[in-house]
Write an enzyme that holds these catalytic residues in place. Structure first.
Site, PDB file in Angstrom:
ATOM      1  N   THR A 145       1.099  -1.220  -0.005  1.00 32.75           N
ATOM      2  CA  THR A 145      -0.028  -0.068  -0.162  1.00 32.75           C
ATOM      3  C   THR A 145       0.894   1.286  -0.224  1.00 32.75           C
ATOM      4  OG1 THR A 145      -1.511   1.398   1.354  1.00 32.75           O
ATOM      5  CG2 THR A 145      -0.218  -0.191   2.432  1.00 32.75           C
ATOM      6  N   GLU A 147       0.200   3.508   2.150  1.00 29.53           N
ATOM      7  CA  GLU A 147       0.090   4.196   3.370  1.00 29.53           C
ATOM      8  C   GLU A 147       1.480   3.715   3.928  1.00 29.53           C
ATOM      9  OE1 GLU A 147      -3.347   3.206   5.678  1.00 29.53           O
ATOM     10  OE2 GLU A 147      -4.622   3.626   3.797  1.00 29.53           O
ATOM     11  N   TYR A 171      -2.107  -0.707  10.734  1.00 33.46           N
ATOM     12  CA  TYR A 171      -2.224  -1.324   9.547  1.00 33.46           C
ATOM     13  C   TYR A 171      -1.157  -1.064   8.776  1.00 33.46           C
ATOM     14  CZ  TYR A 171      -3.380  -1.794   4.592  1.00 33.46           C
ATOM     15  OH  TYR A 171      -3.493  -2.156   3.161  1.00 33.46           O
ATOM     16  N   LYS A 175       1.958  -3.440   7.283  1.00 35.24           N
ATOM     17  CA  LYS A 175       2.309  -3.749   5.761  1.00 35.24           C
ATOM     18  C   LYS A 175       3.858  -3.381   5.680  1.00 35.24           C
ATOM     19  CE  LYS A 175      -0.096  -4.700   2.938  1.00 35.24           C
ATOM     20  NZ  LYS A 175      -0.415  -6.105   2.416  1.00 35.24           N
TER      21      LYS A 175
END
Ligand code: NAD
Ligand code: DAU
Length: 364
Positions: A145, A147, A171, A175
């Site tokens: 991602t 993010e 989260y 990741k």
């Protein structure tokens, strides 16, 4: 709908295992792959958590090269057996806990699946690849991602593949941990890995906890549309079909050890996006309980640690592999609203008691 057409005259069929293939993006990729490459073997490994939906793949059960296995990516014996008996050459890793709000409520599952699960897959694949004498055309592809790069302010340039990692939520931190492990397996063992870091996806089969499907369904049900904070946060929206073609490009012509950013060039403020969805619903849905749907917009307490802006620079993927996003956010949102209007049978069962309990916790 894709602008990516790769010429592959010498291509031989692949044997893929797709983790998380019953989730939103994984299922879209599985449908895309089975249609475009019917000679490839596609084995889905999915634990069917709340986010996994066996129904999304049901239409493929008659496809001779498709197989579904219910299983956990932390379960090493299951993975070892599948890699061996299916003679897998390509692992495409989507399985994850994927929702930021759930990671704030309970980070444990995120560390378990996203870090420990990814590590378990890497170890299993390393052993499988080494015992086959390290074929150069094996692939471990990790789907990640944008993010992990943190949050941008208004004038910052978009994230590139060399932007330092600054994950802000449990989260994105989990990741980031998995991305680092994948990178290390290439660097240390020479394992043929690739990584994609993608911006916000939307489209068919999107679980209703995420912004776009949640707004679509709440409009149809006449429920408030909860906009976090001041609604000025920005996301870079990518139609999921364009993510499928990006994965295709990287699996077929990506360079091992490399990371590719995937983004839609569609930066939109949340409140503007919600208005676009309301406009589409006002136009396309005949029986809205509240019309215009804009009357349902409600500002609510902000998400803790809410990242302000994401934007992806996908020049590397475009110039090196010839991929481009083919769908604008206006086109993609229309396709998505039409899909949710036509597929109530898919989304209604997902509004379960578990989902209602989750909803009350986040929006109380
Ligand atoms: P999703 O939550 O819709 O689906 C996740 C799938 O993984 C589900 O089918 C679930 O059952 C399965 N799963 C969860 N834990 C598992 C486990 N321990 N073992 C086996 N299967 C398990 O997620 P998504 O939105 O489709 O995202 C897929 C991947 O893409 C994730 O890795 C996510 O981080 C990444 N990603 C998502 C987006 C996005 O906008 N949705 C953007 C960029 C990257
Ligand atoms: O950027 C890629 C990421 O996009 C993926 O890695 C994640 O798996 C995916 O869930 C998504 O994360 P976001 O947190 O950006 O997506 P979400 O749909 O949860 O929220 C999008 C924006 O909308 C965000 O700024 C928060 C806001 N929001 C969200 C919800 C659910 C609201 O204002 N109200 C809401 O009810």
């Amino acid at each position: 709908m894709t602008s990516f057409e790769l010429n592959q005259p010498l291509r031989k069929p692949r044997r893929l295992i797709v983790t998380g293939g019953a989730g939103f993006i994984g299922a879209n990729v599985v449908h895309y792959w089975c249609q475009k490459y019917p000679g490839d073997r596609v084995v889905v490994l999915d634990a069917l958590t709340y986010a996994g939906n066996r129904q999304t793949l049901a239409v493929l059960d008659d496809h001779p090269n498709f197989r579904f296995v219910k299983g956990d990516i932390c379960d090493r014996p299951v993975i070892d057996a599948l890699l061996h008996e299916e003679a897998i050459d390509t692992l495409v890793h989507f399985a994850a806990e994927s929702h930021v709000d759930r990671s704030i409520l309970g980070p444990d599952a995120f560390v378990r699946t996203n870090v420990v699960g990814s590590f378990t897959l890497l170890e299993a694949f390393r052993q499988h690849w080494q015992s086959a004498d390290r074929p150069a055309d094996y692939r471990f592809h990790h789907v990640s991602t944008d993010e992990v790069y943190g949050s941008l302010s208004h004038d910052d340039p978009a994230f590139t593949e060399t932007t330092p990692y600054t994950p802000n939520s449990p989260y994105s931190a989990s990741k980031a941990g998995s991305d680092h492990l994948v990178r290390a397996y290439h660097h240390t063992y020479g394992m043929p890995t690739t990584i994609t870091n993608c911006s916000n996806n939307y489209g068919q089969y999107h679980f209703p906890e995420k912004l776009i499907p949640l707004m679509c369904i709440n409009i149809l049900m006449g429920k408030p549309l909860p906009v976090y904070g001041d609604g000025q946060n920005i996301r870079d929206w990518l139609y999921v079909g364009d993510h499928c073609s990006a994965i295709d490009a990287v699996l077929h012509s990506g360079t091992v050890g490399e990371t590719y950013n995937v983004g839609g060039n569609n930066e939109v403020k949340n409140i503007d996006l919600v208005h676009m969805l309301c406009d589409l619903m006002n136009e396309l849905a005949p029986d809205l309980p509240v019309r215009p749907a804009q009357e349902l917009i409600t500002y609510v307490k902000d998400r803790p640690g809410h990242d302000r802006r994401y934007a992806i620079n996908s020049t590397k993927l475009q110039t090196e592999l010839g991929w481009t996003p083919s769908v604008t956010v206006q086109q993609g949102l229309r396709l998505t609203v039409e899909w949710f209007l036509a597929n109530e049978d898919w989304w209604k069962p997902l509004l379960s008691e578990e989902y209602q309990a989750y909803y009350r916790k986040v929006y109380a």
